[in-house]
Every structure is written in structure tokens, then in C-alpha cells.
Design a protein around this motif. Structure first.
Motif, short mmCIF file in Angstrom:
data_model
loop_
_atom_site.label_atom_id
_atom_site.label_comp_id
_atom_site.label_asym_id
_atom_site.label_seq_id
_atom_site.Cartn_x
_atom_site.Cartn_y
_atom_site.Cartn_z
N ASP A 90 -80.15 40.05 -90.57
CA ASP A 90 -79.59 40.99 -89.60
C ASP A 90 -80.56 41.16 -88.42
OD1 ASP A 90 -77.97 42.88 -88.41
OD2 ASP A 90 -78.84 44.55 -89.54
N ILE A 91 -80.03 41.09 -87.19
CA ILE A 91 -80.81 41.32 -85.97
C ILE A 91 -80.19 42.49 -85.23
CG2 ILE A 91 -81.66 40.30 -83.82
CD1 ILE A 91 -81.24 37.55 -85.06
N ARG A 92 -81.03 43.41 -84.78
CA ARG A 92 -80.54 44.62 -84.10
C ARG A 92 -81.32 44.86 -82.82
NH1 ARG A 92 -77.96 48.90 -87.52
NH2 ARG A 92 -77.32 47.90 -89.46
N LEU A 93 -80.61 45.42 -81.85
CA LEU A 93 -81.23 45.91 -80.62
C LEU A 93 -81.24 47.43 -80.70
CD1 LEU A 93 -82.29 45.76 -77.70
CD2 LEU A 93 -79.92 45.55 -76.93
N TRP A 94 -82.45 48.02 -80.52
CA TRP A 94 -82.63 49.46 -80.65
C TRP A 94 -82.92 50.08 -79.30
CZ3 TRP A 94 -82.17 51.61 -85.56
CH2 TRP A 94 -82.22 50.72 -86.64
N ASP A 95 -82.44 51.29 -79.12
CA ASP A 95 -82.81 52.12 -77.98
C ASP A 95 -83.93 53.04 -78.44
OD1 ASP A 95 -83.02 53.61 -75.73
OD2 ASP A 95 -81.12 54.67 -75.95
N CYS A 103 -76.80 47.42 -80.51
CA CYS A 103 -76.11 46.14 -80.63
C CYS A 103 -76.62 45.41 -81.86
CB CYS A 103 -76.34 45.29 -79.38
SG CYS A 103 -75.31 43.79 -79.30
N GLN A 104 -75.73 44.65 -82.52
CA GLN A 104 -76.10 43.85 -83.68
C GLN A 104 -75.80 42.39 -83.39
OE1 GLN A 104 -74.15 46.47 -86.91
NE2 GLN A 104 -75.80 45.41 -87.98
N TRP A 136 -78.77 34.00 -78.01
CA TRP A 136 -77.85 35.12 -77.81
C TRP A 136 -77.99 35.64 -76.39
CZ3 TRP A 136 -75.64 36.39 -82.70
CH2 TRP A 136 -76.34 35.92 -83.82
N ASN A 137 -76.89 36.13 -75.86
CA ASN A 137 -76.93 36.84 -74.58
C ASN A 137 -77.41 38.27 -74.82
OD1 ASN A 137 -76.25 35.14 -72.42
ND2 ASN A 137 -74.08 35.17 -73.01
N VAL A 138 -78.44 38.67 -74.09
CA VAL A 138 -78.96 40.03 -74.22
C VAL A 138 -78.04 40.98 -73.45
CG1 VAL A 138 -80.88 41.56 -73.70
CG2 VAL A 138 -81.32 39.24 -74.51
N PRO A 139 -77.55 42.07 -74.06
CA PRO A 139 -76.69 43.01 -73.33
C PRO A 139 -77.44 43.63 -72.15
CG PRO A 139 -76.66 43.45 -75.69
CD PRO A 139 -77.74 42.46 -75.46
N VAL A 140 -76.68 43.89 -71.09
CA VAL A 140 -77.26 44.57 -69.94
C VAL A 140 -77.41 46.05 -70.26
CG1 VAL A 140 -76.39 42.93 -68.26
CG2 VAL A 140 -74.93 44.81 -68.97
N ALA A 141 -77.77 46.85 -69.27
CA ALA A 141 -78.09 48.26 -69.51
C ALA A 141 -76.89 49.07 -69.98
CB ALA A 141 -78.67 48.89 -68.25
N THR A 150 -71.25 54.29 -81.58
CA THR A 150 -70.74 52.97 -81.23
C THR A 150 -71.83 51.92 -81.41
OG1 THR A 150 -69.34 54.03 -79.59
CG2 THR A 150 -69.58 51.64 -79.46
N GLU A 151 -71.48 50.82 -82.07
CA GLU A 151 -72.39 49.70 -82.20
C GLU A 151 -71.64 48.43 -81.81
OE1 GLU A 151 -74.14 49.43 -86.00
OE2 GLU A 151 -75.18 51.34 -85.89
N ASN A 152 -72.23 47.63 -80.93
CA ASN A 152 -71.61 46.39 -80.50
C ASN A 152 -72.11 45.24 -81.37
OD1 ASN A 152 -70.36 47.77 -78.52
ND2 ASN A 152 -71.67 47.07 -76.86
N SER A 153 -71.27 44.24 -81.56
CA SER A 153 -71.66 43.02 -82.26
C SER A 153 -71.56 41.86 -81.28
CB SER A 153 -70.76 42.76 -83.47
OG SER A 153 -70.97 43.76 -84.44
#
Length: 452
Positions: A90-95, A103-104, A136-141, A150-153
Motif C-alpha cells: 500500500d502507498i499513501r499520500l499524507w497531508d 490519496c492511495q 504514478w501521477n502525483v495529485p496537484v494541490a 474522502t480518499e482518492n485512489s
């Protein structure tokens, strides 16, 4: 009748931005202030004590993974984003500011062993033990503005399957190439599904790789055969190699002095080297009592953070032999990955208990906006501690740390063993012919040989 009245302006006798506090005038004539040094010493002592009172380094935990956190990466273009990968793929982007997942990135079938972000902050590269590299494309701001529920995949934009498992990955600081390590060192391009170049020196697996921040074509690797190797992409071959007595688990280049790097070693020490002179370590950083698993330099280049198998996180000065801070909690287990934030204010650690933890880089630092008078007071206290730091009482208070009982006992045991070795060496010298026994310092003794 003529009357003279003494008048004065209130602005001259009140402090800035305050209407009720009187301004204090000081006469700095040393003949009048005979007790100035004594007063300053007491203030330095109080400042050192206050630093210990207000030392609260732990900010919070980021809980979401269901397996051990094995790797982390930071985005150079987003200050408050951190990527983490776990043993279950599992890979996650944290704020960081809200400590939640935004985002996951699902897809890996095994442990995620390496994460890195491109220089422009748009591409995330991950690799793992499932023999695949994923882009992977990194999500913008925008995802940072979503509500907490809400969590995006995300889906990978490219998947490259190779012949062997991967143990690490790193991206060029300035360029489109990235390197993966496993059975060998492979150099990849974003647009090609095959490596553009491969390096191999020895038959053992390579476990970590780091590109040089000043020279994009230079990279350093460490392998399980206890070697540290430098490669140059322009020469298409290895440049230099040293073999140490124990394995090196991770490397990190100093971003402000790009010729220097520090190696996190299995023996619990970190060794700083100059890439031009590898026959001797510049400095040995000692304090951990078990293997050092990961290391990362601060963007300022003056400090680095380490995570160890002994369940602690330590912060070292780049030229200091002992740690400045030690962070630990009762529930934190073996630390596998650590990162400094992009503004050098925070430290993020990932451990075996599935948690990412957020710490302050300065344990007693006051968070939030500081008023000018508060900032002046903090600066004054720092100057006092720096001036009197060599006096015994101030030095004792500043250096004191509360250690967990296992760490304290292991440290005491290591000190006893080191003293015993020293006594044995001195007796051997005393009963041998003069000059027949040469003792090398630790920074040389840990290196077996250098190969060019």
C-alpha cells in the motif's frame, strides 16, 4: 512670573506595539555592572532548564497502514505532502498539516521497498519485491482541499516488470533518469520499459542508492557484501568502492556539501565520508545501540536524522560525534524509514507498528506565529546557552536525556565493553616492542580496503 515645566513624550518611554509597558534603559558601562557575568550565567542556567521543561517533540501519529511502514518520500514541490509505502504494497499520500490520507496508490503485490519523486514533483516512482517498477501521477494541490472523509485512489501510468526484486530507488535531482537496485544497479528513463544502462560489481544484492545533489550523473550505492560504491553515468562504469566491516543499510548526501555523504551502518554507527578520499571517514557518529536502518539530511545540510532497530530516532549535527536529540515512545517499534520535512522544521518516522509519526526538529520549539518580542527572547536565550554551553552545570542540563531502560542498559554495556577493549590494547602495547603494534582510529579501522 515665569514657570518652566518639564515635559516628555510618552512614545519615548513605552515599548513598540504596547501602550502599557515601560521601556527599560540600560547602561552597559562595565564599571557599573560588576555582576553582569553572574547574572548572565544564572539566565543561561534558567534558559537551559526551560528548554527541558518545554521539550514536547511528539506532535502526532498518522495511522492508516495495516502493515509495517517500509519507505517514505517527500515531494520537493509540496511542503506538506509525504508519501509512505508499507510491507503489504500500500502507498499513501499524507497531508502533514491535518495528518490524514489524501490519496492511495494500490497495485504492488509485495513490500514497497523504494519511493522517490521526480524533480518537478509530478511523477512518483515506486518499486518493490514483486519485481515491478510503477510510475504514478502525483495529485496537484486540489486533493489537499478535500474533507477528511474522502480518499482518492490513483492508477499507475506505467508498470515495468523486471527479472528480479527491487530493494531501493532514487531519482536524479536534475534530470529524467532514476536508478533501481536489487541484483544489480539499473538506470531507467520515464519513457522506456527497459533499463537504459546497468551496472554490476560483485555478485551480492545492492540494497540502497542515492544520486548526488550537485552532480546529477554521480550516484552512491551500498550492498549486502558490506561495500559502498560510487558510479558515474558518463563513464558507464563504477568509479570507486570501499568494503567495510559491517553492512551499510542506507546512504544520504549532504545537500549543502555535495561531495560529502553519510552511511548508516549495521554496527549502530554512522560514518561521514568525503567522496574524494574514501580511505578514512571524516567523522563517526555514535549513540545508537542497534543497526541504523535509515538516514536523511536536513535541507540546511547542518543536521541529519537517523532511525534505528533499537526503536529510537536520533538527530545528529553533521560534524558531531554524538546525537543532539533522541525521540522515542512506548509504542514505537523498530524504525525503518525517516525523513526531514522540506522546511527542516519537522521529522517524519515510519516504524514496524504501522504508524507514521510526526516530530518537531527542535523539541522545545514554540509552534505558531511568534511576536517580535517573543522571537527576541528566544534568540537571547539561545545566545546565552551558546555562550555558557561549556560550563559544567549548563552542559549537564543541556546534554541530559531520558532514555528507555533497554537503551540505557545497552549503552552502559557497550561502554563497559569499549573500556575493556581499550585496557586490553594498552596492556598489549605495554608488553610489546616499541612500535610493533599500531592502533588505528575508529574512522579508519572500520574500513577493510578500498578498491579503484
Amino acid at each position: 512670573m515665569k514657570v518652566k515645566v518639564i515635559s516628555r513624550s510618552a512614545d519615548e518611554f513605552t515599548r513598540e506595539r504596547s501602550n502599557d509597558l515601560q521601556r527599560v534603559f540600560h547602561n552597559y558601562d562595565p564599571s557599573i555592572r560588576s555582576q553582569e557575568k553572574a547574572v548572565e550565567y544564572v539566565r543561561a542556567l534558567n534558559a537551559a532548564k526551560l528548554e527541558k521543561i518545554f521539550a514536547r517533540p511528539f506532535i502526532g501519529a498518522m495511522d492508516g497502514h495495516i502493515d509495517a511502514v517500509s519507505s517514505t518520500a517527500k515531494n520537493p514541490n509540496h511542503l506538506k505532502g509525504i508519501f509512505s509505502g508499507s510491507m503489504d504494497g500500500d502507498i499513501r499520500l499524507w497531508d502533514i498539516s491535518s495528518r490524514r490520507t489524501v490519496c492511495q496508490f494500490p497495485g504492488h503485490q509485495g513490500a514497497v521497498r523504494g519511493l522517490t519523486v521526480s524533480t518537478d514533483g509530478r511523477i512518483l516512482v515506486s518499486c518493490g519485491t514483486d519485481c515491478s517498477v510503477r510510475l504514478w501521477n502525483v495529485p496537484v494541490a486540489a486533493p489537499f482541499e478535500l474533507d477528511g472523509s474522502t480518499e482518492n485512489s490513483a492508477k499507475p501510468i506505467s508498470v515495468y516488470v523486471w527479472k528480479n526484486a527491487f530493494w531501493g530507488v532514487d531519482h536524479q535531482w536534475d534530470g529524467e533518469l532514476f536508478a533501481t537496485v536489487g541484483a544489480q544497479v539499473d538506470i531507467w528513463n520515464h519513457n522506456r520499459s527497459q533499463p537504459v544502462n546497468s551496472f554490476e560489481w560483485g555478485s551480492d544484492s545492492v540494497i540502497s542508492v542515492r544520486f548526488n545533489p550537485g552532480e546529477p550523473n554521480l550516484l552512491a550505492t551500498s550492498a549486502s557484501d558490506r561495500s559502498i560504491t560510487l558510479y558515474d553515468l558518463r563513464m558507464a562504469s563504477a568509479v570507486r568502492k570501499i568494503i567495510m566491516m559491517t553492512k551499510t543499510n542506507a546512504l544520504s548526501w549532504n545537500p549543502r556539501e555535495p561531495l560529502n555523504f553519510t552511511a548508516a551502518n549495521e554496527d549502530g554507527n554512522c560514518y561521514s565520508y568525503d567522496a574524494r578520499k574514501l580511505d578514512e571517514a571524516k567523522c563517526v557518529h555514535r549513540d545508537h545501540v542497534s543497526a541504523v536502518m535509515d538516514i536523511d539530511y536536513s535541507p540546511t545540510g547542518r543536521e541529519f536524522v537517523t532511525g534505528s532497530y533499537d526503536r529510537t530516532v536520533r538527530i545528529f549535527q553533521y560534524n558531531g560525534g554524538h546525537s543532539r536529540e533522541i525521540y522515542h515512545t512506548k509504542r514505537m517499534q523498530r524504525v525503518f524509514c525517516v525523513k526531514f520535512s522540506c522546511d527542516a522544521s519537522y521529522v517524519i518516522s515510519g516504524s514496524d507498528d504501522t504508524n507514521l509519526r510526526l516530530w518537531k526538529a527542535r523539541a522545545s520549539e514554540q509552534l505558531g506565529v511568534l511576536l517580535p518580542r517573543e522571537r527576541k527572547k528566544h534568540d537571547y536565550h539561545e545566545a546565552l546557552k551558546n555562550r555558557y554551553k561549556y560550563l559544567p552545570e549548563v552542559k549537564r542540563i543541556v546534554r541530559h536525556r531520558h532514555l528507555p531502560k533497554p537503551i540505557f542498559k545497552a549503552t552502559s554495556l557497550m561502554r563497559v565493553m569499549a573500556d575493556a577493549r581499550k585496557r586490553k590494547e594498552e596492556r598489549r602495547k605495554a608488553h610489546s616492542a616499541p612500535g610493533s603494534i599500531k592502533t588505528e582510529p575508529l574512522r579508519k579501522r572500520r574500513i577493510i580496503k578500498e578498491v579503484e
